[in-house]
Design a protein around this motif. Structure first.
Motif, PDB file in Angstrom:
ATOM      1  N   ARG A 193      90.053  45.290  79.217  1.00 38.55           N
ATOM      2  CA  ARG A 193      89.830  44.053  79.948  1.00 38.55           C
ATOM      3  C   ARG A 193      88.399  43.550  79.730  1.00 38.55           C
ATOM      4  O   ARG A 193      87.426  44.274  79.898  1.00 38.55           O
ATOM      5  N   GLY A 194      88.288  42.280  79.325  1.00 40.85           N
ATOM      6  CA  GLY A 194      86.986  41.694  79.026  1.00 40.85           C
ATOM      7  C   GLY A 194      86.501  41.984  77.625  1.00 40.85           C
ATOM      8  O   GLY A 194      85.442  41.489  77.214  1.00 40.85           O
ATOM      9  N   GLY A 195      87.267  42.777  76.873  1.00 42.13           N
ATOM     10  CA  GLY A 195      86.819  43.173  75.546  1.00 42.13           C
ATOM     11  C   GLY A 195      86.730  42.031  74.559  1.00 42.13           C
ATOM     12  O   GLY A 195      85.844  42.012  73.702  1.00 42.13           O
ATOM     13  N   LEU A 196      87.635  41.051  74.687  1.00 47.20           N
ATOM     14  CA  LEU A 196      87.592  39.937  73.744  1.00 47.20           C
ATOM     15  C   LEU A 196      86.393  39.030  74.002  1.00 47.20           C
ATOM     16  O   LEU A 196      85.905  38.374  73.080  1.00 47.20           O
ATOM     17  N   LYS A 197      85.918  39.019  75.225  1.00 46.94           N
ATOM     18  CA  LYS A 197      84.704  38.256  75.511  1.00 46.94           C
ATOM     19  C   LYS A 197      83.494  38.918  74.859  1.00 46.94           C
ATOM     20  O   LYS A 197      82.627  38.252  74.285  1.00 46.94           O
ATOM     21  N   ASP A 198      83.458  40.245  74.920  1.00 46.43           N
ATOM     22  CA  ASP A 198      82.307  40.979  74.390  1.00 46.43           C
ATOM     23  C   ASP A 198      82.406  41.219  72.886  1.00 46.43           C
ATOM     24  O   ASP A 198      81.391  41.204  72.182  1.00 46.43           O
ATOM     25  N   TYR A 199      83.629  41.457  72.406  1.00 45.14           N
ATOM     26  CA  TYR A 199      83.796  41.858  71.008  1.00 45.14           C
ATOM     27  C   TYR A 199      84.795  40.988  70.264  1.00 45.14           C
ATOM     28  O   TYR A 199      85.352  41.400  69.238  1.00 45.14           O
ATOM     29  N   GLY A 200      85.027  39.793  70.767  1.00 38.73           N
ATOM     30  CA  GLY A 200      86.014  38.913  70.156  1.00 38.73           C
ATOM     31  C   GLY A 200      85.735  38.602  68.703  1.00 38.73           C
ATOM     32  O   GLY A 200      86.664  38.487  67.896  1.00 38.73           O
ATOM     33  N   GLU A 201      84.458  38.443  68.348  1.00 42.23           N
ATOM     34  CA  GLU A 201      84.115  38.143  66.955  1.00 42.23           C
ATOM     35  C   GLU A 201      84.586  39.256  66.026  1.00 42.23           C
ATOM     36  O   GLU A 201      85.151  39.005  64.958  1.00 42.23           O
ATOM     37  N   LEU A 202      84.356  40.487  66.450  1.00 43.09           N
ATOM     38  CA  LEU A 202      84.769  41.618  65.631  1.00 43.09           C
ATOM     39  C   LEU A 202      86.287  41.721  65.557  1.00 43.09           C
ATOM     40  O   LEU A 202      86.849  42.043  64.502  1.00 43.09           O
ATOM     41  N   ALA A 203      86.962  41.454  66.677  1.00 37.68           N
ATOM     42  CA  ALA A 203      88.424  41.514  66.693  1.00 37.68           C
ATOM     43  C   ALA A 203      89.020  40.464  65.758  1.00 37.68           C
ATOM     44  O   ALA A 203      89.967  40.741  65.003  1.00 37.68           O
ATOM     45  N   LEU A 204      88.492  39.255  65.792  1.00 37.43           N
ATOM     46  CA  LEU A 204      88.994  38.193  64.912  1.00 37.43           C
ATOM     47  C   LEU A 204      88.696  38.500  63.444  1.00 37.43           C
ATOM     48  O   LEU A 204      89.494  38.200  62.550  1.00 37.43           O
ATOM     49  N   ASN A 205      87.530  39.093  63.205  1.00 34.30           N
ATOM     50  CA  ASN A 205      87.171  39.520  61.853  1.00 34.30           C
ATOM     51  C   ASN A 205      88.167  40.553  61.339  1.00 34.30           C
ATOM     52  O   ASN A 205      88.647  40.475  60.205  1.00 34.30           O
ATOM     53  N   PHE A 206      88.511  41.513  62.184  1.00 36.97           N
ATOM     54  CA  PHE A 206      89.468  42.552  61.816  1.00 36.97           C
ATOM     55  C   PHE A 206      90.848  41.946  61.567  1.00 36.97           C
ATOM     56  O   PHE A 206      91.522  42.266  60.574  1.00 36.97           O
ATOM     57  N   GLN A 207      91.276  41.057  62.461  1.00 32.49           N
ATOM     58  CA  GLN A 207      92.582  40.413  62.314  1.00 32.49           C
ATOM     59  C   GLN A 207      92.661  39.616  61.012  1.00 32.49           C
ATOM     60  O   GLN A 207      93.639  39.711  60.257  1.00 32.49           O
ATOM     61  N   SER A 208      91.632  38.829  60.749  1.00 28.95           N
ATOM     62  CA  SER A 208      91.615  38.007  59.545  1.00 28.95           C
ATOM     63  C   SER A 208      91.648  38.861  58.288  1.00 28.95           C
ATOM     64  O   SER A 208      92.382  38.577  57.334  1.00 28.95           O
ATOM     65  N   ALA A 209      90.871  39.932  58.282  1.00 35.02           N
ATOM     66  CA  ALA A 209      90.818  40.795  57.103  1.00 35.02           C
ATOM     67  C   ALA A 209      92.139  41.527  56.885  1.00 35.02           C
ATOM     68  O   ALA A 209      92.616  41.643  55.748  1.00 35.02           O
ATOM     69  N   LEU A 210      92.749  42.014  57.967  1.00 37.44           N
ATOM     70  CA  LEU A 210      94.009  42.739  57.824  1.00 37.44           C
ATOM     71  C   LEU A 210      95.119  41.801  57.350  1.00 37.44           C
ATOM     72  O   LEU A 210      95.956  42.176  56.513  1.00 37.44           O
ATOM     73  N   ARG A 211      95.132  40.592  57.849  1.00 38.45           N
ATOM     74  CA  ARG A 211      96.120  39.623  57.373  1.00 38.45           C
ATOM     75  C   ARG A 211      95.920  39.317  55.897  1.00 38.45           C
ATOM     76  O   ARG A 211      96.893  39.164  55.151  1.00 38.45           O
ATOM     77  N   SER A 212      94.671  39.243  55.460  1.00 31.41           N
ATOM     78  CA  SER A 212      94.418  38.975  54.040  1.00 31.41           C
ATOM     79  C   SER A 212      94.873  40.135  53.168  1.00 31.41           C
ATOM     80  O   SER A 212      95.125  39.963  51.978  1.00 31.41           O
ATOM     81  N   ALA A 213      95.003  41.328  53.781  1.00 29.48           N
ATOM     82  CA  ALA A 213      95.487  42.500  53.056  1.00 29.48           C
ATOM     83  C   ALA A 213      97.008  42.630  53.148  1.00 29.48           C
ATOM     84  O   ALA A 213      97.572  43.613  52.654  1.00 29.48           O
TER      85      ALA A 213
END
Length: 462
Positions: A193-213
């Protein structure tokens, strides 16, 4: 040509008029899958010998296996005794037990290491899915290869890299296969809870990279999901695999932590949703485990080859807790006498939190740190001096020294690439992006003995 000579040649070509090597960091910063992350990037990649990094990765994999065998080897299979030695408290232990503390964790994580100019030395194993940096490492290298001048440099010097995210995708496909019925598993990266506020940039980076793979992944917080029919769901979408980024502490320490985790626990026990990685990973990521390996007095069950391996890659590391502080006066005296050679780390913390650098404190401060931190449980570790990395400032033209903490990724298939966190050499003894305003990330390329360059498989057969 050695990795140092490759770096020297790179710097020479960097200064050549008309070279586009000075554009590499800017290109990386603007790379589409990296735009969610606002961190800085070093002006040049770092270089290592492929044979050296692969041999270290092989040693690391064996060391992690030894680490996970400690409950049987040192404690007769008594997990309660093992967790007591690690200093894991009752509330954190309850979380691990509820989710199956006897589940063997897969070798998946990011090891942190320094190169002292002679060899790599292991600082931490960071076993578990909460260890970050996979996407940054993957996309920094991929983006760097898109710069024509660097691609040419890589070709001439046989420079390659392993794409960590592709290794993650393969590991998740294999793990999720039992519940995915012949298709790619539906994977959800769950923050607390609250993790996307604190680490959302990293989560989106991970999502984008995994989708590209080639593997899709959902991103949500623990409170966004619910259990239905023995499986976890996000809205109407069934989740096959949870890629967790939270730890037992968060479940145990928040007043409603167990309520938030209950749907995941029910789905996990029912078997409809799998958990990558189990909470038992946190037990073996505890820094006290490295101290148990390092101390020769505790190695009665190890053979000579295992002892040589440990001493080869792991600096002198000793456990310091309340019992040791009260009974082992020789160790305490040694830690006091060797202050300028040692660093203190809290067992269950990461990101540089709680670290006390002996050579940056005075005797009185060091003594207090040993006494106070021992109550929580800590290790003292031999200082490893990173070799200087010479980097040209494109604005001033000056050559500056930087220090690097290498992040080496590993999966059940073995070495999965890496990257580095770097800081100016004169900015303190802890290399941490959070602790240094000038800290940034760097791609790491290996120089191959083979006539290959660019992206290479994580596991190569010659």
């Amino acid at each position: 040509m050695s990795a140092d000579r490759v770096a020297a040649q790179y710097n020479e070509e960097f200064r050549t008029p008309g070279s586009d090597l000075p554009t590499v960091a800017r290109h990386v910063k603007d790379f589409p899958t990296l735009t969610p992350w606002r961190g800085g990037y070093l002006e040049r990649p770092l270089f290592v010998a492929e044979r050296e990094i692969r041999e270290f990765a092989d040693d690391l994999r064996r060391l992690v296996d030894i680490l996970c065998s400690l409950p049987d080897r040192m404690f007769g299979g008594d997990l309660e005794a093992f967790r007591s030695q690690l200093g894991i408290n009752d509330s954190h232990w309850a979380v691990m037990r509820q989710f199956g503390v006897d589940v063997a964790p897969p070798p998946f994580g990011r090891a942190d290491l320094y190169h002292d100019g002679t060899s790599f030395k292991l600082l931490e194993t960071n076993l578990g899915s909460e260890a970050g940096g996979w996407a940054l490492a993957s996309e920094i290298s991929r983006a760097t290869m898109e710069v024509a001048g660097f691609a040419d440099f890589a070709r001439r010097n046989r420079l390659g890299y392993v794409h960590p995210i592709r290794a993650v995708a393969e590991a998740l496909r294999r793990f999720g296969a039992p519940v995915a019925s012949g298709r790619d598993p539906v994977v959800a990266m769950l923050e607390w809870r609250g993790g996307l506020k604190d680490y959302g940039e990293l989560a989106l980076n991970f999502q984008s990279a995994l989708r590209s793979a080639g593997l899709d992944i959902l991103v949500a917080e623990i409170g966004d999901v619910h259990e239905r029919g023995g499986a976890l769901h996000l809205g109407d979408t069934k989740i096959d695999v949870v890629f967790r980024t939270f730890v037992p502490d968060q479940i145990a320490e928040e007043p409603d932590g167990w309520d938030l985790a209950a749907p995941l626990l029910r789905a996990y026990r029912a078997g409809g949703t799998l958990l990558w990685t189990p909470f038992s990973s946190n037990m073996f990521a505890n820094k006290a485990g490295m101290a148990l390996l390092s101390d020769p007095a505790r190695r009665r069950g190890f053979d000579e080859d295992e002892c040589r391996l440990i001493d080869r890659i792991l600096p002198w590391t000793r456990l310091l807790d309340a019992d040791v502080l009260a009974t082992d006066t020789d160790l305490v005296d040694e830690c006091l006498a060797r202050r300028e050679e040692l660093v203190l780390k809290v067992n269950a913390r990461g990101g540089g939190v709680g670290v006390v650098v002996g050579w940056e404190t005075d005797d009185a401060t060091w003594r207090r740190a040993l006494e106070n931190t021992a109550a929580e449980g800590c290790v003292v570790q031999q200082r490893v001096k990173p070799r200087p990395e010479l980097v040209i400032d494109p604005v001033t033209g000056k050559t500056e020294e930087w220090h690097a903490a290498y992040g080496l990724f590993y999966t059940p298939e073995g070495w999965a690439g890496g990257y580095a966190k770097v800081v100016p050499a004169d900015t303190g003894g802890v290399i941490s992006v959070a602790a240094h305003a000038k800290a940034c990330s760097a791609a790491v390329f290996h120089q191959s003995d083979l006539p290959v360059w660019g992206e290479v498989p994580a596991v190569r057969t010659n």
